[in-house]
Design an enzyme around this catalytic site. Structure first.
Site, PDB file in Angstrom:
ATOM      1  CD  GLU A 142      -0.813  -0.010   3.791  1.00  5.66           C
ATOM      2  OE1 GLU A 142      -1.911  -0.569   3.769  1.00  5.66           O
ATOM      3  OE2 GLU A 142      -0.304   0.487   4.802  1.00  5.66           O
ATOM      4  CB  CYS A 148       2.920   7.305   3.600  1.00  2.00           C
ATOM      5  SG  CYS A 148       3.267   5.995   4.789  1.00  2.00           S
ATOM      6  CB  CYS A 191       7.002  -5.624   8.409  1.00  3.28           C
ATOM      7  SG  CYS A 191       8.377  -4.895   9.345  1.00  3.28           S
ATOM      8  CB  CYS A 231       6.299  -3.669  16.193  1.00  3.94           C
ATOM      9  SG  CYS A 231       8.015  -3.316  15.754  1.00  3.94           S
ATOM     10  CB  CYS A 261       2.967  -2.524  13.702  1.00  2.00           C
ATOM     11  SG  CYS A 261       3.086  -2.254  11.920  1.00  2.00           S
ATOM     12  CB  CYS A 272       0.202   1.413  10.855  1.00  2.00           C
ATOM     13  SG  CYS A 272       0.491   3.040  11.548  1.00  2.00           S
TER      14      CYS A 272
HETATM   15  N1  SAH Z   1       9.365  -0.261   9.966  1.00  2.00           N
HETATM   16  C1  SAH Z   1       9.547   1.143  10.019  1.00  2.00           C
HETATM   17  C2  SAH Z   1       8.623   1.941   9.128  1.00  2.00           C
HETATM   18  C3  SAH Z   1       7.168   1.556   9.040  1.00  2.00           C
HETATM   19  S1  SAH Z   1       6.037   1.965  10.319  1.00  2.00           S
HETATM   20  C4  SAH Z   1       9.440   1.628  11.442  1.00  2.00           C
HETATM   21  O1  SAH Z   1       9.004   0.875  12.284  1.00  2.00           O
HETATM   22  O2  SAH Z   1       9.832   2.743  11.712  1.00  2.00           O
HETATM   23  C5  SAH Z   1       5.946   3.704  10.441  1.00  2.00           C
HETATM   24  C6  SAH Z   1       5.648   4.189  11.846  1.00  2.00           C
HETATM   25  O3  SAH Z   1       4.308   3.848  12.261  1.00  2.00           O
HETATM   26  C7  SAH Z   1       6.565   3.565  12.889  1.00  2.00           C
HETATM   27  O4  SAH Z   1       6.985   4.545  13.797  1.00  2.00           O
HETATM   28  C8  SAH Z   1       5.658   2.569  13.569  1.00  2.00           C
HETATM   29  O5  SAH Z   1       6.101   2.228  14.845  1.00  2.00           O
HETATM   30  C9  SAH Z   1       4.336   3.304  13.560  1.00  2.00           C
HETATM   31  N2  SAH Z   1       3.176   2.448  13.794  1.00  2.00           N
HETATM   32  C10 SAH Z   1       3.002   1.158  13.431  1.00  2.00           C
HETATM   33  N3  SAH Z   1       1.806   0.696  13.826  1.00  2.00           N
HETATM   34  C11 SAH Z   1       1.186   1.710  14.458  1.00  2.00           C
HETATM   35  C12 SAH Z   1      -0.085   1.856  15.083  1.00  2.00           C
HETATM   36  N4  SAH Z   1      -0.949   0.845  15.131  1.00  2.00           N
HETATM   37  N5  SAH Z   1      -0.389   3.051  15.611  1.00  2.00           N
HETATM   38  C13 SAH Z   1       0.483   4.079  15.565  1.00  2.00           C
HETATM   39  N6  SAH Z   1       1.683   4.010  14.987  1.00  2.00           N
HETATM   40  C14 SAH Z   1       2.047   2.838  14.439  1.00  2.00           C
END
Ligand code: SAH
Length: 373
Positions: free
Chosen positions: A114, A127, A134, A138, A141, A365
């Protein structure tokens, strides 16, 4: 020391993406020199590669039949050999009066990614995804729940930006004709785990036409969970992009659970790498911190965070958690969020709370593509 086969530091293979059929070769995978060589290999004059690049990147034209500076037959040959369609639209949803547009794309092998276009009065931010899925796991996410399908190629990354650039150029986005000014690697994937393709894509984005799209490196943000060797490497590339570090917790105990790669490169180590990056590039580090109710939003954690960041070239970006389906976690209470912000600001830190653009279209995300799988 490096792994003998891959040339990567030991242990890096942990993050190696599954091997799948490579996407077909595309003009955007190639640096200008390689484009000329590939044209010559086909028996075409080298200058034709520059002409095609100028059409593709300078004029944002993806209709070879209209390229009147090339002989008709050559247009077809070039399109077939160098410009296969890499991104097939699956669906596109908009909100905010059409100024936020989320696109889901299918790749040649069925993988789904996406990208999101966000138009603001003074800028347009794309974005984009660096991987399908991934592998960083985490737990808050949506993409992390899907796991890693594969790395994207350079062209698959660049084409996400170009799709947005073309739509803007043609006036298809609310607000009239425009240009992409910013690119953030905050879609699906961990950009530092697909380092080579991401750095090449950034080169394509910042070089001027016909080599690239001519964006300013200052407008590009690479966001990472904190793969320390790669942060150090990025600092040496001569590409002054903004580094965003997804910190989410100031203490190892909590960060080990929120960003599992922390068990390998803990808070102190990853912050040191970030400060080194700031020293070398003179770019302010963006610290990403998703505020999760009663998990990481306590006042004492704000104080601890301020202790770690104070005196550094840094900006804190607080993100109200966007709850993923089935998750027990949710965004912080407004009062807790306000207190967290206040503590950081009182300590002299630059803080913004990220807007929730696109939330109603699962713009944040990885949620929409995750739902498509
Ligand atoms: N893998 C990279 C980039 C992709 S995510 C990273 O982790 O930085 C981009 C941002 O969105 C990251 O800071 C991630 O922690 C955040 N993110 C992911 N899921 C989220 C959620 N459910 N709510 C808020 N932020 C989120």
């Amino acid at each position: 020391m490096s792994d003998s086969k891959s040339g990567l530091p030991p242990g890096e293979l942990l993050f190696e993406a599954p091997k799948r059929g490579k996407p077909p070769r595309h003009l955007m995978d190639m640096a200008p020199k390689e484009r000329r060589a590939a044209f010559v290999e086909l028996g075409l004059p080298a200058f034709r590669a520059d002409q095609v690049s100028r059409q593709w990147l300078g004029r944002l034209s993806d209709a070879p039949s209209t390229w009147s500076d090339l002989p008709a037959q050559m247009r077809e040959q070039v399109a077939k050999m160098f410009l296969p369609q890499l991104l097939t639209p699956v669906r596109s949803i908009d909100c905010d009066g059409g100024t936020t547009v989320k696109s889901v794309w299918r790749l040649h092998d069925g993988a789904v990614i996406e990208s999101v276009l966000m138009r603001y009065p003074e800028r347009v931010t794309m974005c984009i995804s660096s991987q399908a899925g991934c592998g960083m796991n985490c737990p808050f996410c949506a993409t992390g729940q899907v796991g890693l399908t594969r790395n994207l190629s350079t062209a698959e990354i660049v084409e996400q930006v170009l799709e947005g650039a073309r739509a803007l150029d043609r006036g298809l986005i609310a607000g009239g004709p425009g240009r992409v000014s910013n690119v953030v690697f905050m879609g699906m994937g961990e950009p530092m785990a697909n380092y080579g393709a991401v750095v090449e894509a950034v080169r394509r984005l910042v070089s001027s036409a016909p080599a690239g799209l001519g964006l300013s490196a200052r407008g590009i943000t690479v966001s990472t969970v904190g793969l320390v060797p790669r942060i150090k490497q990025l600092a040496t590339e001569g590409l002054p992009v903004t580094l965003a570090l997804s910190l989410h917790a100031p203490d190892d105990e909590l960060r080990d659970t929120l960003v599992p790669v922390n068990t390998r490169w803990p808070v102190a180590e990853v912050l040191n790498a970030a400060w080194e990056y700031a020293d070398q590039t003179h770019r302010r580090i963006s610290i990403e911190y998703a505020l999760i109710r009663d998990i990481n939003d306590q006042a004492w954690r704000a104080e601890l965070l301020a202790d770690l960041l104070a005196t550094h070239l840094v900006h804190v970006n607080l993100i109200p958690l966007n709850p993923t389906p089935g998750s027990i976690w949710t965004a912080s209470r407004p009062a807790d969020e306000d207190e967290f912000v206040r503590i950081l600001r009182d300590r002299g830190l630059a803080v913004t709370v990220r807007g929730t653009r696109g939330r109603e279209i699962d713009g944040a995300c990885g949620q929409l593509a995750a739902a498509t799988n």
